[in-house]
Design a protein around this motif. Structure first.
Motif, PDB file in Angstrom:
ATOM      1  N   ARG A  97      30.441 -52.734  -9.850  1.00 52.88           N
ATOM      2  CA  ARG A  97      31.009 -51.650 -10.640  1.00 52.88           C
ATOM      3  C   ARG A  97      32.516 -51.724 -10.479  1.00 52.88           C
ATOM      4  NH1 ARG A  97      29.537 -45.275 -10.682  1.00 52.88           N
ATOM      5  NH2 ARG A  97      30.979 -44.789 -12.354  1.00 52.88           N
ATOM      6  N   GLY A  98      33.115 -52.587 -11.267  1.00 51.27           N
ATOM      7  CA  GLY A  98      34.554 -52.783 -11.176  1.00 51.27           C
ATOM      8  C   GLY A  98      35.317 -51.616 -11.766  1.00 51.27           C
ATOM      9  N   LYS A  99      36.500 -51.410 -11.259  1.00 49.98           N
ATOM     10  CA  LYS A  99      37.326 -50.322 -11.771  1.00 49.98           C
ATOM     11  C   LYS A  99      38.094 -50.744 -13.014  1.00 49.98           C
ATOM     12  CE  LYS A  99      40.966 -51.651  -8.690  1.00 49.98           C
ATOM     13  NZ  LYS A  99      41.835 -51.484  -7.663  1.00 49.98           N
ATOM     14  N   ASN A 100      38.245 -52.044 -13.238  1.00 51.46           N
ATOM     15  CA  ASN A 100      38.992 -52.564 -14.380  1.00 51.46           C
ATOM     16  C   ASN A 100      38.066 -53.272 -15.349  1.00 51.46           C
ATOM     17  OD1 ASN A 100      41.502 -51.743 -13.241  1.00 51.46           O
ATOM     18  ND2 ASN A 100      41.406 -53.524 -11.905  1.00 51.46           N
ATOM     19  N   THR A 101      38.491 -53.333 -16.618  1.00 52.76           N
ATOM     20  CA  THR A 101      37.681 -53.963 -17.657  1.00 52.76           C
ATOM     21  C   THR A 101      38.566 -54.789 -18.587  1.00 52.76           C
ATOM     22  OG1 THR A 101      37.905 -52.185 -19.280  1.00 52.76           O
ATOM     23  CG2 THR A 101      36.139 -51.942 -17.629  1.00 52.76           C
ATOM     24  N   MET A 102      37.950 -55.384 -19.590  1.00 52.02           N
ATOM     25  CA  MET A 102      38.672 -56.146 -20.596  1.00 52.02           C
ATOM     26  C   MET A 102      39.725 -55.285 -21.285  1.00 52.02           C
ATOM     27  SD  MET A 102      39.398 -58.755 -22.423  1.00 52.02           S
ATOM     28  CE  MET A 102      38.232 -60.078 -22.517  1.00 52.02           C
ATOM     29  N   LEU A 103      39.483 -54.003 -21.405  1.00 48.93           N
ATOM     30  CA  LEU A 103      40.448 -53.107 -22.047  1.00 48.93           C
ATOM     31  C   LEU A 103      41.782 -53.110 -21.296  1.00 48.93           C
ATOM     32  CD1 LEU A 103      41.011 -51.049 -24.278  1.00 48.93           C
ATOM     33  CD2 LEU A 103      40.104 -49.278 -22.751  1.00 48.93           C
ATOM     34  N   ASP A 104      41.740 -53.190 -19.967  1.00 49.47           N
ATOM     35  CA  ASP A 104      42.973 -53.222 -19.165  1.00 49.47           C
ATOM     36  C   ASP A 104      43.815 -54.454 -19.473  1.00 49.47           C
ATOM     37  OD1 ASP A 104      42.502 -50.810 -17.529  1.00 49.47           O
ATOM     38  OD2 ASP A 104      40.808 -51.965 -16.769  1.00 49.47           O
ATOM     39  N   LEU A 105      43.169 -55.567 -19.809  1.00 47.37           N
ATOM     40  CA  LEU A 105      43.909 -56.780 -20.169  1.00 47.37           C
ATOM     41  C   LEU A 105      44.320 -56.771 -21.630  1.00 47.37           C
ATOM     42  CD1 LEU A 105      41.895 -59.538 -18.285  1.00 47.37           C
ATOM     43  CD2 LEU A 105      44.111 -58.576 -17.678  1.00 47.37           C
TER      44      LEU A 105
ATOM     45  N   GLU B 283      33.202 -46.317 -27.209  1.00 43.42           N
ATOM     46  CA  GLU B 283      34.316 -46.065 -28.137  1.00 43.42           C
ATOM     47  C   GLU B 283      35.559 -46.885 -27.792  1.00 43.42           C
ATOM     48  OE1 GLU B 283      34.443 -42.786 -25.011  1.00 43.42           O
ATOM     49  OE2 GLU B 283      32.887 -43.628 -26.286  1.00 43.42           O
ATOM     50  N   ASN B 284      35.677 -47.345 -26.546  1.00 43.97           N
ATOM     51  CA  ASN B 284      36.827 -48.165 -26.153  1.00 43.97           C
ATOM     52  C   ASN B 284      36.760 -49.589 -26.697  1.00 43.97           C
ATOM     53  OD1 ASN B 284      38.192 -46.149 -24.765  1.00 43.97           O
ATOM     54  ND2 ASN B 284      37.089 -46.561 -22.870  1.00 43.97           N
ATOM     55  N   ALA B 285      35.586 -50.007 -27.143  1.00 48.02           N
ATOM     56  CA  ALA B 285      35.439 -51.357 -27.687  1.00 48.02           C
ATOM     57  C   ALA B 285      36.312 -51.555 -28.922  1.00 48.02           C
ATOM     58  CB  ALA B 285      33.982 -51.630 -28.027  1.00 48.02           C
ATOM     59  N   GLU B 286      36.501 -50.512 -29.702  1.00 53.79           N
ATOM     60  CA  GLU B 286      37.295 -50.601 -30.927  1.00 53.79           C
ATOM     61  C   GLU B 286      38.777 -50.828 -30.654  1.00 53.79           C
ATOM     62  OE1 GLU B 286      36.535 -47.122 -33.247  1.00 53.79           O
ATOM     63  OE2 GLU B 286      34.367 -47.469 -33.248  1.00 53.79           O
ATOM     64  N   LYS B 287      39.207 -50.583 -29.431  1.00 51.48           N
ATOM     65  CA  LYS B 287      40.620 -50.740 -29.072  1.00 51.48           C
ATOM     66  C   LYS B 287      40.996 -52.191 -28.766  1.00 51.48           C
ATOM     67  CE  LYS B 287      40.733 -46.104 -27.127  1.00 51.48           C
ATOM     68  NZ  LYS B 287      40.837 -45.302 -25.897  1.00 51.48           N
TER      69      LYS B 287
ATOM     70  N   ALA C 231      32.934 -55.312 -19.533  1.00 51.31           N
ATOM     71  CA  ALA C 231      33.148 -54.610 -20.797  1.00 51.31           C
ATOM     72  C   ALA C 231      33.675 -53.213 -20.487  1.00 51.31           C
ATOM     73  CB  ALA C 231      31.835 -54.530 -21.563  1.00 51.31           C
ATOM     74  N   PRO C 232      34.343 -52.579 -21.446  1.00 53.88           N
ATOM     75  CA  PRO C 232      34.806 -51.210 -21.223  1.00 53.88           C
ATOM     76  C   PRO C 232      33.652 -50.284 -20.851  1.00 53.88           C
ATOM     77  CG  PRO C 232      35.772 -52.100 -23.225  1.00 53.88           C
ATOM     78  CD  PRO C 232      34.738 -53.082 -22.763  1.00 53.88           C
TER      79      PRO C 232
ATOM     80  N   LEU D  97      31.146 -55.592 -25.934  1.00 54.70           N
ATOM     81  CA  LEU D  97      32.121 -54.586 -25.538  1.00 54.70           C
ATOM     82  C   LEU D  97      31.603 -53.158 -25.594  1.00 54.70           C
ATOM     83  CD1 LEU D  97      35.319 -56.135 -27.113  1.00 54.70           C
ATOM     84  CD2 LEU D  97      34.503 -56.291 -24.751  1.00 54.70           C
ATOM     85  N   GLN D  98      30.593 -52.890 -26.398  1.00 58.10           N
ATOM     86  CA  GLN D  98      30.069 -51.525 -26.456  1.00 58.10           C
ATOM     87  C   GLN D  98      29.039 -51.251 -25.372  1.00 58.10           C
ATOM     88  OE1 GLN D  98      28.796 -51.119 -30.584  1.00 58.10           O
ATOM     89  NE2 GLN D  98      30.546 -49.761 -30.902  1.00 58.10           N
ATOM     90  N   PHE D  99      28.115 -52.183 -25.150  1.00 56.45           N
ATOM     91  CA  PHE D  99      27.013 -51.927 -24.220  1.00 56.45           C
ATOM     92  C   PHE D  99      26.781 -53.109 -23.286  1.00 56.45           C
ATOM     93  CE2 PHE D  99      26.118 -49.404 -28.051  1.00 56.45           C
ATOM     94  CZ  PHE D  99      26.085 -48.146 -27.484  1.00 56.45           C
ATOM     95  N   GLY D 100      27.838 -53.664 -22.725  1.00 55.05           N
ATOM     96  CA  GLY D 100      27.723 -54.815 -21.845  1.00 55.05           C
ATOM     97  C   GLY D 100      27.023 -54.496 -20.535  1.00 55.05           C
ATOM     98  N   ASP D 101      26.255 -55.470 -20.052  1.00 59.52           N
ATOM     99  CA  ASP D 101      25.471 -55.288 -18.833  1.00 59.52           C
ATOM    100  C   ASP D 101      25.777 -56.302 -17.742  1.00 59.52           C
ATOM    101  OD1 ASP D 101      23.987 -53.074 -19.715  1.00 59.52           O
ATOM    102  OD2 ASP D 101      22.589 -54.370 -20.795  1.00 59.52           O
TER     103      ASP D 101
END
Length: 188
Positions: free
Chosen positions: A81-89, A123-127, A118-119, A69-73
């Protein structure tokens, strides 16, 4: 030969969970496969992406989830380059359903593999909590024959929750002392 290979697969390739050939929802459950190494730089993302591409076909829907989640590749490897990530879900985990997941997923045009990135900022990984991550994966199991999870080398709460939930773990190691030591500790 194809019939023999099908017997050894976790989910028969002729039926994708989530939808039957008639388009109706089914109760089938897809397989979650974790690609993990307790030491970074061993090629987990490369293997996870290639596994997702190899398993995906017209009858077998495959998704790849970037759990680093911090440095996903994963998105970079898939040239997306998606506009949405795991954070949106994750922020909507209590109301998660197949429609919401479908809206957030990025579909790779050249392979058809669905990507949950991944976000975009570390810093969004912590959310994102392990409980939210697990809810998303459980819902994805109803939609995909295979959900490939590419995890970071750190045993975070999220990685541990995926280990508890997954059907198979692909453990990657190299032939060097630190990799072997870390793999042994992980297996213990």
């Amino acid at each position: 030969a194809r019939d023999e290979r099908s017997k050894n697969m976790l989910v028969p390739p002729t039926q994708s969970p989530g939808f039957s050939s008639t388009g109706l929802k089914t109760n089938a459950r897809g397989s979650i496969i974790l690609v993990y190494s307790p030491k970074g730089g061993n090629g987990c993302t490369t293997l996870a992406v290639n596994l997702a591409i190899c398993l995906h076909n017209d009858e077998t829907r495959v998704a790849i989830v970037d759990a680093n989640l911090q440095f996903g590749d994963v998105s970079i490897f898939m040239n997306e380059r998606g506009k949405n990530t795991m954070l949106d879900l994750a922020v909507q985990a209590d109301e998660i359903d197949q429609e919401l997941i479908s809206e957030v997923m990025t579909i790779n045009a050249s392979t058809g593999v669905h990507i949950l990135a991944a976000p975009s900022s570390p810093e969004n990984a912590e959310k994102i909590t392990a409980e939210q991550f697990t809810r998303v994966l459980r819902q994805m199991q109803q939609m995909y024959a295979y959900v490939i999870v590419d995890a970071s080398a750190h045993l975070t709460d999220i990685t541990l929750s995926v280990i508890d939930l997954c059907d198979a773990i692909i453990l990657i190691t190299m032939q060097d002392i630190p990799s072997i030591k870390n793999s042994r500790i992980f297996l213990d």
